[in-house]
Design a protein around this motif. Sequence first.
Motif, PDB file in Angstrom:
ATOM      1  N   ALA A 157       0.810  -1.474  -0.005  1.00 42.87           N
ATOM      2  CA  ALA A 157       0.012  -0.116  -0.082  1.00 42.87           C
ATOM      3  C   ALA A 157       0.944   1.197   0.109  1.00 42.87           C
ATOM      4  O   ALA A 157       0.434   2.407  -0.368  1.00 42.87           O
ATOM      5  N   LYS A 158       2.096   1.080   0.550  1.00 44.42           N
ATOM      6  CA  LYS A 158       3.003   2.111   0.446  1.00 44.42           C
ATOM      7  C   LYS A 158       3.853   2.313  -0.939  1.00 44.42           C
ATOM      8  O   LYS A 158       4.168   3.279  -1.485  1.00 44.42           O
ATOM      9  N   ARG A 160       3.028   1.102  -3.889  1.00 46.30           N
ATOM     10  CA  ARG A 160       2.106   1.284  -5.096  1.00 46.30           C
ATOM     11  C   ARG A 160       1.709   2.613  -4.970  1.00 46.30           C
ATOM     12  O   ARG A 160       0.561   2.712  -5.850  1.00 46.30           O
ATOM     13  N   GLY A 161       1.733   3.461  -4.341  1.00 53.42           N
ATOM     14  CA  GLY A 161       1.321   5.026  -4.471  1.00 53.42           C
ATOM     15  C   GLY A 161       1.539   5.893  -5.543  1.00 53.42           C
ATOM     16  O   GLY A 161       2.738   5.959  -5.970  1.00 53.42           O
ATOM     17  N   GLY A 181      -1.588   4.643  -2.428  1.00 52.36           N
ATOM     18  CA  GLY A 181      -1.702   3.335  -2.413  1.00 52.36           C
ATOM     19  C   GLY A 181      -2.905   2.667  -2.455  1.00 52.36           C
ATOM     20  O   GLY A 181      -3.316   1.855  -3.287  1.00 52.36           O
ATOM     21  N   TYR A 184      -5.040   3.325  -5.310  1.00 47.13           N
ATOM     22  CA  TYR A 184      -4.406   2.240  -6.377  1.00 47.13           C
ATOM     23  C   TYR A 184      -4.854   0.919  -6.541  1.00 47.13           C
ATOM     24  O   TYR A 184      -5.450   0.211  -7.499  1.00 47.13           O
ATOM     25  N   SER A 247      -7.897  -3.008   0.659  1.00 44.77           N
ATOM     26  CA  SER A 247      -7.139  -2.210   0.370  1.00 44.77           C
ATOM     27  C   SER A 247      -6.977  -1.522   1.924  1.00 44.77           C
ATOM     28  O   SER A 247      -5.614  -0.885   2.021  1.00 44.77           O
TER      29      SER A 247
END
Length: 292
Positions: A157-158, A160-161, A181, A184, A247
């Motif tokens: 989550a970090k 893919r920001g 993230g 996304y 997510s």
Amino acid sequence: MKKLVAGILSLALVAGLGVSFAVAEEAAPAAGAEAEHATPHYPMHKPRQQDWTFAGPFGKYDKGQLQRGLKVYTEVCAACHSMNLVAFRTLEGLGYSEAQVKAFAANYEVQDGPNSDGEMFTRKAVPSDHFPSPFPNQQAAAASNNGAAPPDFSLIAKARGITRGFPQFVFDIFTQYQEGGPDYIYSLLTGYDEEVPAHLEVAEGTHFNPYFANAAALAMAKPISDDQVTYDDGSPQTVDQYARDISAFLMWAAEPHLEARKRTGFMVMVFLVIFTGLIYLTKKSVYANKEH
């Protein structure tokens, strides 16, 4: 004389603008033709911004949503994706008791050792262990997924920001937008149903998704469908809800101390405001009787 010079300058300006417009009109078709053959930029569609409970300076995680996200991960995502940096004991942050965490960890087996004979062995996991990988190594993971090893989900989550361009990133400074993230991941999971553009060719064995950050298609097929995971709290069992829940869970996995960080940041800002006021009052007091 001044009127003559002003008239000449005006004529020159009009002529210059006319030439500029003519050049622009001639260049427009060429630019359009080049755009058709230009290297595409990914993602083709920007991630759709969602409303998250953990957004903003006072945001908090929804523990119910995190528990649903954990369920989606264990029943769907864990078959391919590891979370090597997440320990079972951290699940207490989702609202589970110590006994529940122990029972959850016992569902997994981990490799340990060596024993007294110098051999490795497997045992049931305990809260101090981390989520085990579904594959013994990266090579095995790639071989089982058409040559593309599924990424680890610990910090996804970090990692893919998606960076937002101008002028959005300017406003993000003030709104404290940090949810690129999760936005996304949500957009990617819900973007599989979009139709492939007529001019685009998708390689065999890949799946079109306009929200994928590296190409127009990816090796992972649509991972989840409606009613695939059963929720116990009555939440909708739809792809949209699954995508939101996983997510949020992955955001928690990447930053479990987000709430504490925001509380600390707020207290620091309050302190700075009070400290600034004290400095100002001190300055006024010190220089009140000074001649300037």
